[in-house]
Design an enzyme around this catalytic site. Sequence first.
Site, PDB file in Angstrom:
ATOM      1  N   LYS A  68      98.042-133.182-105.765  1.00 26.10           N
ATOM      2  CA  LYS A  68      98.093-132.247-104.970  1.00 26.10           C
ATOM      3  C   LYS A  68      99.178-130.718-104.528  1.00 26.10           C
ATOM      4  CE  LYS A  68      94.418-132.046-101.321  1.00 26.10           C
ATOM      5  NZ  LYS A  68      93.228-133.147-102.045  1.00 26.10           N
ATOM      6  N   GLU A  86     103.568-129.932 -95.188  1.00 25.01           N
ATOM      7  CA  GLU A  86     103.149-128.697 -95.023  1.00 25.01           C
ATOM      8  C   GLU A  86     103.671-128.070 -94.043  1.00 25.01           C
ATOM      9  OE1 GLU A  86     100.054-128.338 -99.287  1.00 25.01           O
ATOM     10  OE2 GLU A  86      99.674-128.112 -96.726  1.00 25.01           O
ATOM     11  N   HIS A  99      89.436-132.757 -89.181  1.00 21.91           N
ATOM     12  CA  HIS A  99      89.626-132.652 -90.524  1.00 21.91           C
ATOM     13  C   HIS A  99      88.747-132.265 -91.216  1.00 21.91           C
ATOM     14  CE1 HIS A  99      94.313-132.359 -88.665  1.00 21.91           C
ATOM     15  NE2 HIS A  99      93.990-133.137 -89.114  1.00 21.91           N
ATOM     16  N   ARG A 150      84.516-130.556-107.856  1.00 20.69           N
ATOM     17  CA  ARG A 150      83.515-131.077-108.094  1.00 20.69           C
ATOM     18  C   ARG A 150      82.361-129.742-107.439  1.00 20.69           C
ATOM     19  NH1 ARG A 150      83.474-132.698-102.344  1.00 20.69           N
ATOM     20  NH2 ARG A 150      85.236-133.397-101.726  1.00 20.69           N
TER      21      ARG A 150
END
Length: 704
Positions: free
Chosen positions: A154, A238, A273, A331
């Site tokens: 990421k 973040e 999440h 994917r």
Amino acid sequence: VPHEATMRRGHFTNYPRISPGRAVQARSHHTHTTQKPTSSKPLTSILIANRGEIALRIGRTASQTGINATVIYTDPDAKSQHALSTPRAINLGKPSAYLDGDKIIAAAKDQGCSGIHPGYGFLSESSTFAQKCIEAGLVFIGPPWQAMESMGNKSRSKELMMKANVPCIPGYHGSNQDPETLKSEAEKIGFPVLLKAIKGGGGKGMRIVTMPNVFHEQLQSAKSEAMSSFGNDDMLVEKYIRTSRHIEVQIFADKRGNCVALGERDCSVQRRHQKILEESPAPNLDDTVRRDLWRKACAAALAVGYEGAGTVEFILDNETGEFFFMEMNTRLQVEHPVTEMITGEDLVRWQIIVAEGGKLPLTQPDILTSIKQRGHAIEARIYAENPEMDFIPDSGRLTHMLIPKISDTVRIDAGFAAGDEVSAHYDPMIAKLIARGPTREVAIQKLYAALMQFEIAGVVTNIEFLKRVCKNHAFVAGDVETDFIYKQSGILFAKFRILPEVYVQAALASLLMEAGKKHNTANVFAIDQPGFGSAPQSRCFRYVPTNSDGSLELEETTVEVVPLYDGLFDITVNGRNYSSIASQWQSKNNTLTSFFPHMRLESRVINDGGKLTIFQQGQQYRLQAVMPPWVEKAMGIKDHTNSVLAPMPCKILRVDVQPGEQVKKDQALVIIESMKMETTIRSPQDGIISRIVHRQGVSNVFGF
């Protein structure tokens, strides 16, 4: 064909077929194109490196296109639907073997397979596994391993996206993983912040930190879960956007340099999440923003030389209308059926076409036309989990499972059937229910109607919760965001009253089942009667509702049943009388039909050792038959009132208290792990710890 029989054969139903002849060169200015060398390698046999519904779903497309499919399974999955779906099934052994890439590649070679389809989860986003497949001479039905490596990290993906002018969320993506450094960066960004595993996915290894004083606690929890799930606990930090929507774009690229967007999906309704409802097109989204999302998604894919199916995920700030790149899933997604329903295309077939070196079957204008013609689609994930206990996973045997009626606009993708075991080793998703309509309102109505028909007993599921979401005014209005469940919790988790007729049906079903088991007839007059008379005596049944945590309500409901003659009863429920109720019991489908003075009522009653699951008028009820106190005493049944029990088979990661320690209500006692998810077990009351039954590291326990 009865639905349960269809499920038992492992079928997945109602998805579109695609004709290979529709493949065309993408020429439109909406289709992003660059030239690449291509080669064609037809696939004749593949190994499906996955389990459950996605293994069945891939196998179905392979069968339709003349490709032989080999499946793999582990010891816990030996009798699962996907393991029984083909004669070519390889046992890998221990539960974790779905992650043993070398063993899977060796199995593919032994079976003479020409390619491997990874599905989603497990090794689907492992660039190392993809590279090893290529080195072994196998076609990896997915993107190039180099693109997976770039997007799988990421931190690295954020750097690439910023270079490609794709907006990113402000945050720290550096390599220094010192906890104090991460906290310092969080303070620079400003709380709340989101901790996220750089190798993460599926909501695992993520924590929202609202205050500096809990940063290290949340960091430790996120790192522990990330290491367990991905073998890497590096984190990024973040800015957490409070009023955000989760919108993702399904992209597809071929080896010829063509890249298209197959619409977007709104996945904002989430817990832990993780998504539970996905829909397309995204509601209340300006078309200018929509097209910009599509363009940015294609730019992201082209920036890494992408091929095949991918999903570019964005966070949309509801307050400002700005969107930011979040991550790319390299994917096929769990929610890909939503896109299939609104485009009429088979995305697994598209993957095979691209893997064989073929052209994308449709151009961007073709896709836009299909979406406009086919309306709206919504997917609901059916999980073995307990919404009222923070969606904690459940496991166990499916004692009953009945799926809704399928049609051109209602689709079921399932990996389980009645009698199957939902294992604590794997994700607890049982099925996916997808509905399509000409408008969003109609799609929601169809989804709700199908949920009313969906029956599962043996484990706790989220079906009742999903019904409430479908009827929630904010959801119907399209007012969704990632905090939707939290903000609507007062409505979504409101308690409902159990009507007296439910208890009547429970008692009558119990009585008639007893007659059927003893005398092979639902005639209560055949039951042996105590005393000197032969006439049936009145019977008392006592029930308490089963709480969400498995405990029982304190208030009992007493039902007195007086047989008048065969099939006719007088009934009293807590003093309320029902006279001359005619009832018929069908043991074949566990259905009780009763004729009350004011209505005819049909109920399906599943009795599992006194634990009753009742399906009545589209609603599920769970009751427990209560033994008289003298029977409990005679049988030596122990009282667990002051015990804290694990709600599922689990591994104990940490015990935070000691014997003799005084604790407060809601204080953390034990950290457990089940299905790769960490859960904190808290004290239900103030008290003193008298004894700890199990310690750190112990697995497959139910009590502490």
